[in-house]
Design an enzyme around this catalytic site. Structure first.
Site, PDB file in Angstrom:
ATOM      1  N   ALA A  63      62.311 -14.219-136.808  1.00  0.00           N
ATOM      2  CA  ALA A  63      61.582 -12.953-136.856  1.00  0.00           C
ATOM      3  C   ALA A  63      61.758 -12.237-135.518  1.00  0.00           C
ATOM      4  O   ALA A  63      61.996 -12.880-134.493  1.00  0.00           O
ATOM      5  CB  ALA A  63      60.104 -13.243-137.090  1.00  0.00           C
ATOM      6  N   GLY A 109      62.371 -17.740-138.805  1.00  0.00           N
ATOM      7  CA  GLY A 109      62.483 -16.947-140.022  1.00  0.00           C
ATOM      8  C   GLY A 109      63.912 -16.939-140.576  1.00  0.00           C
ATOM      9  O   GLY A 109      64.113 -16.783-141.781  1.00  0.00           O
ATOM     10  N   GLU A 112      64.120 -19.843-142.604  1.00  0.00           N
ATOM     11  CA  GLU A 112      63.228 -19.675-143.758  1.00  0.00           C
ATOM     12  C   GLU A 112      63.873 -18.784-144.823  1.00  0.00           C
ATOM     13  O   GLU A 112      63.733 -19.039-146.023  1.00  0.00           O
ATOM     14  CB  GLU A 112      61.875 -19.117-143.283  1.00  0.00           C
ATOM     15  N   GLU A 132      59.327 -22.247-133.750  1.00  0.00           N
ATOM     16  CA  GLU A 132      58.108 -21.440-133.586  1.00  0.00           C
ATOM     17  C   GLU A 132      57.101 -22.041-132.614  1.00  0.00           C
ATOM     18  O   GLU A 132      56.411 -21.298-131.909  1.00  0.00           O
ATOM     19  CB  GLU A 132      57.430 -21.215-134.952  1.00  0.00           C
TER      20      GLU A 132
HETATM   21  C1  3H9 Z   1      59.821 -16.708-136.281  1.00  0.00           C
HETATM   22  O1  3H9 Z   1      60.920 -16.625-136.735  1.00  0.00           O
HETATM   23  C2  3H9 Z   1      58.573 -16.806-137.109  1.00  0.00           C
HETATM   24  C3  3H9 Z   1      58.896 -17.017-138.543  1.00  0.00           C
HETATM   25  O2  3H9 Z   1      58.339 -18.224-138.984  1.00  0.00           O
HETATM   26  C4  3H9 Z   1      58.571 -15.850-139.424  1.00  0.00           C
HETATM   27  C5  3H9 Z   1      57.178 -15.364-139.450  1.00  0.00           C
HETATM   28  C6  3H9 Z   1      56.925 -14.229-140.402  1.00  0.00           C
HETATM   29  N1  3H9 Z   1      63.273 -11.615-131.471  1.00  0.00           N
HETATM   30  O3  3H9 Z   1      68.177 -15.827-125.505  1.00  0.00           O
HETATM   31  P1  3H9 Z   1      69.216 -14.796-125.267  1.00  0.00           P
HETATM   32  C7  3H9 Z   1      66.714 -11.282-127.669  1.00  0.00           C
HETATM   33  S1  3H9 Z   1      59.554 -16.699-134.607  1.00  0.00           S
HETATM   34  C8  3H9 Z   1      63.493 -10.627-130.595  1.00  0.00           C
HETATM   35  O4  3H9 Z   1      69.360 -14.274-123.899  1.00  0.00           O
HETATM   36  P2  3H9 Z   1      71.304 -16.681-125.902  1.00  0.00           P
HETATM   37  C9  3H9 Z   1      66.419 -11.780-126.272  1.00  0.00           C
HETATM   38  O5  3H9 Z   1      65.176 -11.335-125.824  1.00  0.00           O
HETATM   39  C10 3H9 Z   1      61.173 -16.609-133.919  1.00  0.00           C
HETATM   40  N2  3H9 Z   1      64.425 -10.696-129.617  1.00  0.00           N
HETATM   41  O6  3H9 Z   1      70.651 -15.235-125.822  1.00  0.00           O
HETATM   42  C11 3H9 Z   1      67.573 -11.178-125.498  1.00  0.00           C
HETATM   43  O7  3H9 Z   1      67.253  -9.822-125.253  1.00  0.00           O
HETATM   44  P3  3H9 Z   1      67.727  -9.113-123.896  1.00  0.00           P
HETATM   45  C12 3H9 Z   1      61.854 -17.919-133.975  1.00  0.00           C
HETATM   46  C13 3H9 Z   1      65.155 -11.791-129.551  1.00  0.00           C
HETATM   47  O8  3H9 Z   1      72.654 -16.473-126.415  1.00  0.00           O
HETATM   48  C14 3H9 Z   1      68.727 -11.234-126.494  1.00  0.00           C
HETATM   49  O9  3H9 Z   1      68.119 -11.337-127.772  1.00  0.00           O
HETATM   50  N3  3H9 Z   1      63.104 -17.840-133.289  1.00  0.00           N
HETATM   51  C15 3H9 Z   1      64.973 -12.870-130.422  1.00  0.00           C
HETATM   52  O10 3H9 Z   1      71.109 -17.406-124.624  1.00  0.00           O
HETATM   53  C16 3H9 Z   1      69.654 -12.410-126.299  1.00  0.00           C
HETATM   54  O11 3H9 Z   1      68.880 -13.599-126.273  1.00  0.00           O
HETATM   55  C17 3H9 Z   1      63.248 -18.167-131.985  1.00  0.00           C
HETATM   56  O12 3H9 Z   1      62.311 -18.542-131.333  1.00  0.00           O
HETATM   57  C18 3H9 Z   1      63.986 -12.743-131.429  1.00  0.00           C
HETATM   58  N4  3H9 Z   1      63.760 -13.720-132.332  1.00  0.00           N
HETATM   59  O13 3H9 Z   1      70.425 -17.473-126.976  1.00  0.00           O
HETATM   60  C19 3H9 Z   1      64.656 -18.042-131.431  1.00  0.00           C
HETATM   61  N5  3H9 Z   1      65.842 -13.851-130.105  1.00  0.00           N
HETATM   62  O14 3H9 Z   1      69.211  -9.198-123.890  1.00  0.00           O
HETATM   63  C20 3H9 Z   1      64.646 -17.233-130.180  1.00  0.00           C
HETATM   64  C21 3H9 Z   1      66.546 -13.391-129.057  1.00  0.00           C
HETATM   65  O15 3H9 Z   1      67.139  -7.751-124.001  1.00  0.00           O
HETATM   66  N6  3H9 Z   1      65.930 -16.998-129.645  1.00  0.00           N
HETATM   67  N7  3H9 Z   1      66.147 -12.155-128.709  1.00  0.00           N
HETATM   68  O16 3H9 Z   1      67.110  -9.915-122.795  1.00  0.00           O
HETATM   69  C22 3H9 Z   1      66.697 -17.946-129.035  1.00  0.00           C
HETATM   70  O17 3H9 Z   1      66.366 -19.113-128.994  1.00  0.00           O
HETATM   71  C23 3H9 Z   1      67.948 -17.490-128.350  1.00  0.00           C
HETATM   72  O18 3H9 Z   1      67.845 -16.085-128.173  1.00  0.00           O
HETATM   73  C24 3H9 Z   1      69.266 -17.784-129.097  1.00  0.00           C
HETATM   74  C25 3H9 Z   1      70.439 -17.091-128.324  1.00  0.00           C
HETATM   75  C26 3H9 Z   1      69.492 -19.293-129.108  1.00  0.00           C
HETATM   76  C27 3H9 Z   1      69.231 -17.250-130.487  1.00  0.00           C
END
Ligand code: 3H9
Length: 716
Positions: A63, A109, A112, A132
């Site tokens: 999400a 998500g 999911e 999460e």
């Molecule tokens: C969820 O899904 C809840 C569900 O159950 C549904 C409920 C209804 N949203 O980390 P990076 C941005 S909760 C918004 O530097 P990498 C990040 O801020 C979510 N923004 O890259 C950054 O922005 P900026 C569960 C996001 O290659 C840019 O993307 N998911 C999100 O080192 C690049 O990110 C997570 O917790 C997001 N979800 O790593 C996963 N994700 O360039 C969270 C990233 O402006 N994400 N951004 O600073 C990650 O773990 C890592 O970003 C990922 C890539 C491994 C994907």
């Protein structure tokens, strides 16, 4: 605005592509577009099956985390997740086979959505997870219900409570994936979908029960997980909420489980804990953004490194480089010290092998990257040197002068000093633009924080290179200004000052430590000092005394120096703030400390009196936030959120409290300021409100709009 979802037909398969850079997060437009595209495919007579795929480098990373800020009430969250659940049920009800094609990450998500599809195929290097809990929430789009139905309760519990991703091969073995695609993912997914269309079988995850046959065993698994969490979760409520939701689904079926998930998600998403952890998610990504160091600043490729000093820190730093696959020279003054250092490194790696986290072969390969030496020969081949000699200004200056001669003129020279003035080393080296601090935290091969200390003349390329390098070394690099103790240790001095004073005023060492661990710290201040070594702080105080300074304003307790004089350095000497049995790290309270505290109190004319744990936390956290405000105002930290990251990664500050500055803001800055005034009235003028704190309170603002001024400035 163009839709983030596109639709095309290839060989009677509708390809629905999610294109929402950078990570295809599920924004409202993505949800809506998915719903429409799958409905369109369901009614399209030219379509026999549907493939859902991500554009760019990943499937869907979850999400859009920013959207959670709009879920300000529980009711709002319940309403939103009911809609999401209904949307996913509509996808699952698609009468044609729906296949998720996963590359990169399917997280939160994202997974999911994939689980609401009928099938999942993935590339070999794809990673799948429900992270999460790292954001203080639980899966809120059916994850706690569909995951156990696909891979069984045990793995579902593990994934939803530790938040770690699993590999595609593990996901395949567990039943979460149906196939790994060797070649082109899209082509492979289309082929897979056409086979399923021909078989015309229904495969709704929510209707499956084959992985939860034994309900009693599933419930027992939940209970075991819950019991194990009590310690590991360190005060964060999300992991056990995830267990509750999974258990409800196992015991009462998908519908009741889903309702429970929505309720628990709503409780979590509005909690302070989740707000704190979401704050840290963005704070960690923000640290790499330095106002005057643009993203396209050129960086140097670090191919070879050297570390000077093979003591505890130097050895740990050499391991950090070797672990990242970077060859590293390790220099000591003599052969005996060098061999001692190498033996410690080998012992550390052997411990990793014995825990099964490294093979004997990997050990030898990694050790092979560390080349021991007692001379500067070969230093002209390295791109960076990290100096980790004894914390002594003259010695360090002499080392930098030597390094200036022994290395190429374009070699970066970094100091691991935890306190001293980087600019003095810079001048001694003769190449100040390439000199800065790389302050690692002990044990350097374990702790994730790297303070990147910017000197007066450090240039932008050296800063940008350090930030890039820190990622390669698996560290979180935070750029800080050059002041005594930099950010982490400068603030720590105030944390420790209050701990000592609280002891003298009547709290006991075990009480203070317990109050802090109950708050969520991994170890209290005294336990921590017994690990780090009481001698380390004592020697710094001696140095400061010699140059007429103190570490923190206010009364300085004599007790740590008395322990030092007694040879009680902490765990390494079997006694410090606690006693230790030989070979044991169990902390045994020592009545001697109470006697020392009573003497110190008498000398200061204090009557010792009991105090509450809440008072202890209030004093210590107020001191931290007040000093943090000074650090911020002086520009030694660029943002308040950088201080939060420093504290969480450097000292294990509980993530669900968001760091010392975020915590202060949850207490309320007017309350924090009122406490500073109260302490000033009770304890004396050394309690002075930070001007920034006063200004923010007067203006009704918070810490998170302030960015740094002059302190962290600017080479060319
Ligand atoms: C969820 O899904 C809840 C569900 O159950 C549904 C409920 C209804 N949203 O980390 P990076 C941005 S909760 C918004 O530097 P990498 C990040 O801020 C979510 N923004 O890259 C950054 O922005 P900026 C569960 C996001 O290659 C840019 O993307 N998911 C999100 O080192 C690049 O990110 C997570 O917790 C997001 N979800 O790593 C996963 N994700 O360039 C969270 C990233 O402006 N994400 N951004 O600073 C990650 O773990 C890592 O970003 C990922 C890539 C491994 C994907």
């Amino acid at each position: 605005m163009s839709s983030p979802i596109s639709y095309e037909i290839v060989e009677r398969v509708a390809i629905v592509t999610i294109d929402n850079p950078p990570v295809n997060a599920l924004s409202p437009a993505v949800w809506e577009g998915l719903d429409e595209a799958v409905a369109r495919a369901a009614h399209d007579p030219d379509v026999a099956a549907v493939v859902l795929i991500g554009a760019g480098s990943t499937f869907v990373a979850g999400a859009d985390i920013r959207i959670f800020e709009t879920l300000t009430t529980r009711e709002r969250s319940l309403e939103r997740s009911a809609k999401t659940h209904a949307l996913l049920a509509r996808l699952e009800d698609c009468p044609k086979p729906l296949v998720a094609a996963i590359h990169g990450h399917a997280l939160g998500g994202g997974n999911e959505v994939a689980m609401a599809c009928h099938y999942r195929v993935a590339t070999r290097d794809a990673m799948i997870g429900q992270p999460e809990v790292h954001l203080g929430i639980i899966p809120g789009a059916g994850g706690t219900q569909r995951l156990p139905r696909l891979c069984g309760p045990a793995l579902a519990l593990e994934m939803c409570t530790d938040g770690k991703s699993i590999s595609a091969s593990k996901a395949l073995a567990s039943g979460l994936l149906d196939e790994i695609v060797g070649g082109d993912l899209r082509a492979g997914a289309v082929k897979f979908a056409l086979v399923r269309a021909a078989a015309s079988d229904s495969h709704k995850t929510r209707e499956r029960s084959d992985r939860i046959v034994d309900v009693a065993a599933g419930v027992a698994s939940c209970e075991r997980t819950r019991a194990a969490l009590t310690k590991a979760a360190r005060g964060s409520p999300a992991p056990s909420a995830a267990v509750d939701a999974i258990q409800a689904g196992i015991e009462h079926g998908f519908e009741i489980g889903s309702r429970r998930e929505r309720e628990l998600f709503a409780d979590c998403v509005v909690s302070v804990e989740s707000r704190a952890m979401r704050h840290l998610f963005f704070a960690e990504r923000e640290v790499a953004k330095i106002p005057d160091v643009p993203k396209d600043t050129p960086t140097r490729n670090i191919r070879r490194a050297a570390v000077v000093g093979a003591g505890t820190m130097g050895g740990g730093i050499a391991m950090t480089y070797a672990n990242a696959g970077i060859p590293v020279l390790l220099k000591e003054v003599d052969e005996a010290a060098l061999q001692r250092g190498l033996a410690t490194i080998r012992k550390n790696y052997e411990a990793t092998v014995s825990k099964g986290r490294m093979t004997a072969e990997q050990l030898e390969k990694t050790m092979g990257l560390i080349t021991p030496t007692t001379r500067y020969d070969g230093f002209d081949t390295v791109d960076i040197v990290v100096e980790a000699v004894f914390e002594n200004m003259d010695l360090k200056k002499a080392t930098f002068a030597e390094l200036g001669r022994a290395t190429r003129p374009d070699c970066i020279l970094a100091s691991n000093s935890s306190t001293l003035d980087i600019d003095e080393f810079a001048r001694a080296s003769g190449r100040p633009a390439l000199v800065l601090g790389h302050h690692f935290f002990s044990p350097a091969n374990v702790m994730k924080l790297l303070e990147i200390v910017r000197g007066r003349e450090t240039n932008r390329e050296t800063i940008a290179t350090s930030l890039r390098l820190s990622k390669r070394l698996s560290k979180v690099g935070v750029v800080v200004g050059n002041c005594f103790g930099f950010v982490a240790n400068r603030m720590l001095a105030y944390y420790m000052r209050e701990a000592y004073l609280l002891l003298e005023e009547g709290a006991s060492v075990p009480q203070i430590d317990q109050a802090l661990t109950d708050f969520g710290m991994p170890v209290g201040p005294f336990g921590m000092q017994d690990i780090a070594g009481i001698d380390v702080g004592a020697r710094i105080r001696q140095y400061l005394k010699a140059i007429g300074k103190t570490r923190a304003e206010g009364p300085q307790s004599e007790i740590p120096d008395r322990l030092f004089e007694m040879g009680r350095y902490g765990q390494k000497t079997g006694a410090g703030w606690y006693k230790y049995e030989p070979g044991s790290r169990t902390r045994i309270p020592d009545p001697l400390i109470d006697r020392l505290a009573a003497e110190a109190a008498a000398a200061r004319g204090l009557t010792r009196a009991p105090m509450s744990n809440a008072d202890i936390i209030s004093r210590i956290m107020t001191a931290l936030a007040n000093e943090g405000a000074r650090v911020l105002e002086a520009g030694y930290a660029i943002r308040a959120s950088d201080i939060d990251v420093i504290y969480c990664y450097g000292f294990g500050f509980p993530r669900h409290r968001g760091g010392p500055m975020f915590y202060a803001q949850t207490v309320g800055l007017p309350t924090v300021l009122a406490r500073v005034h109260e302490y000033r009235a009770r304890f004396g003028d050394y309690w002075q409100p930070a001007p920034l704190l006063e200004r923010l309170v007067a203006e009704g603002r918070g810490f998170y709009t302030e960015t740094a001024g002059a302190g962290v400035s600017v080479g060319t």
